[in-house]
Scaffold this motif. Structure first.
Motif, PDB file in Angstrom:
ATOM      1  N   ARG A  31      34.535  26.663 -34.536  1.00  0.00           N
ATOM      2  CA  ARG A  31      34.211  27.998 -35.051  1.00  0.00           C
ATOM      3  C   ARG A  31      35.464  28.827 -35.307  1.00  0.00           C
ATOM      4  NH1 ARG A  31      28.903  29.705 -33.722  1.00  0.00           N
ATOM      5  NH2 ARG A  31      29.562  31.817 -33.275  1.00  0.00           N
ATOM      6  N   ARG A  32      36.634  28.292 -34.934  1.00  0.00           N
ATOM      7  CA  ARG A  32      37.849  29.084 -35.104  1.00  0.00           C
ATOM      8  C   ARG A  32      38.460  28.827 -36.476  1.00  0.00           C
ATOM      9  NH1 ARG A  32      42.284  29.517 -31.538  1.00  0.00           N
ATOM     10  NH2 ARG A  32      42.654  27.301 -31.868  1.00  0.00           N
ATOM     11  N   LYS A  33      39.226  29.830 -36.923  1.00  0.00           N
ATOM     12  CA  LYS A  33      39.965  29.676 -38.178  1.00  0.00           C
ATOM     13  C   LYS A  33      41.445  29.761 -37.883  1.00  0.00           C
ATOM     14  CE  LYS A  33      36.708  31.301 -41.619  1.00  0.00           C
ATOM     15  NZ  LYS A  33      35.520  31.845 -40.954  1.00  0.00           N
ATOM     16  N   SER A  68      36.679  24.968 -21.526  1.00  0.00           N
ATOM     17  CA  SER A  68      37.918  25.623 -21.969  1.00  0.00           C
ATOM     18  C   SER A  68      38.993  24.630 -22.401  1.00  0.00           C
ATOM     19  CB  SER A  68      38.485  26.485 -20.841  1.00  0.00           C
ATOM     20  OG  SER A  68      37.533  27.431 -20.430  1.00  0.00           O
TER      21      SER A  68
ATOM     22  N   ARG B  79      37.515  32.986 -22.718  1.00  0.00           N
ATOM     23  CA  ARG B  79      37.925  31.634 -23.110  1.00  0.00           C
ATOM     24  C   ARG B  79      38.110  30.731 -21.906  1.00  0.00           C
ATOM     25  NH1 ARG B  79      41.273  34.403 -26.906  1.00  0.00           N
ATOM     26  NH2 ARG B  79      40.449  34.094 -28.997  1.00  0.00           N
ATOM     27  N   CYS B 156      34.375  32.520 -27.835  1.00  0.00           N
ATOM     28  CA  CYS B 156      33.830  31.502 -28.725  1.00  0.00           C
ATOM     29  C   CYS B 156      34.322  31.632 -30.155  1.00  0.00           C
ATOM     30  CB  CYS B 156      32.299  31.525 -28.721  1.00  0.00           C
ATOM     31  SG  CYS B 156      31.642  30.798 -27.226  1.00  0.00           S
ATOM     32  N   GLY B 157      34.843  32.768 -30.531  1.00  0.00           N
ATOM     33  CA  GLY B 157      35.218  32.949 -31.930  1.00  0.00           C
ATOM     34  C   GLY B 157      36.694  32.703 -32.143  1.00  0.00           C
ATOM     35  N   GLY B 158      37.282  33.364 -33.120  1.00  0.00           N
ATOM     36  CA  GLY B 158      38.706  33.194 -33.401  1.00  0.00           C
ATOM     37  C   GLY B 158      39.458  34.233 -32.652  1.00  0.00           C
TER      38      GLY B 158
END
Lengths: 105, 158
Positions: A31-33, A68, B79, B156-158
């Motif tokens: 889900r990360r960019k 994690s 995180r 969960c995201g960036g």
């Protein structure tokens, strides 16, 4: 033992073996960019972990990408003695494997 | 092939169950053999109940004080939230750790043998303040415990 895959520590505590492991892995959720290019970073995670005492499996774990980055794992083996070996091996979703092993002092 | 290599490669060729029924595995391993495949559907489930059903069927989970989930009340970094789950039930077989607010609730599964204490510590990602849920198969039944964690920065995201 430390190696490029991480660290393992195991010591006797009241007759049991207390084990702590750090595995080196990005554990990407998918889900990360990428911060600069905005390109999506593909999912990439450790999905199976096998813990062994003197070469015999004593616990296995199935993980998702909710664990994690650089996963920490601690557990306890019942009944151990100096000279015993403890190893933890893992496989990620790209079928890459790595392992760490140590001997009880 | 070494037994442990075989376990890891359970998906290739013969199943572990087939080997076990042919008497090719020692009894301890036969009794406690980990599932030979990673539970793909359960980890991809987006609903907590769906993940639970895929793992444990329709059995209802009995709330118990015999499962202790230790985690911070407030996590500043979602995180990396440390979680230790300790099971004080006879014959613990497996533990599932889930979060009710993550996009994919199932975080981890542990399969125990009698050679380990049913205590596992990991660090997990929590996207938001959430309830952690531990489901434990032990003594022929299914048990549950929960623990609320407040997250001030999601993971969960960036």
């Amino acid at each position: 033992m430390n190696n490029e895959h991480g660290k393992i520590r195991a010591r006797l505590r009241e007759g049991n073996i207390s084990v702590r492991v750090i595995m080196r892995h990005p554990m990407e959720t998918g889900r990360r960019k990428h911060p600069a290019t905005e390109a999506p970073i593909p999912r990439h995670f450790i999905h199976q972990v096998v813990c062994e005492h003197n070469g015999k499996p004593v616990m296995t774990l199935d993980w998702g990408w909710g664990i994690s980055a650089n996963p920490y794992l601690a557990f306890e083996i019942l009944a151990g003695a100096p000279g015993d070996t403890v190893s933890v091996r893992w496989t990620d979703d790209r079928q890459k494997t790595a392992s760490l092993e140590t001997t009880i002092a | 092939m070494l037994r442990r290599q075989f376990i890891r490669r359970g998906g290739e060729g013969l199943s572990l169950a087939a080997l076990a029924s042919a008497g090719l595995l020692p009894s301890l391993l036969r009794a406690e053999a980990p599932s030979d495949a990673w539970p793909t559907e359960a980890f991809h489930a987006e609903q907590l109940d769906r993940a639970r059903q895929l793992l444990f069927g329709s059995a209802s989970a009995e709330p118990t004080d015999a499962i202790l989930i230790e985690a911070p009340d407030i996590a500043e970094n979602g995180r990396m939230v440390p979680v230790t789950t300790t099971v004080d039930l006879p014959q613990p077989r497996s533990l599932a750790l889930l979060s009710d607010e993550n996009p994919f609730p199932l975080l981890a599964l542990a399969h125990f043998t009698p050679a380990v204490a049913a205590t596992v510590s990991v660090r997990v990602k929590l996207g938001a303040s959430a309830k952690l849920i531990a489901l434990v198969e032990a003594d022929g039944g299914l048990y549950r415990a929960t623990r609320a964690v407040k997250v001030t920065a999601g993971g969960c995201g960036g």
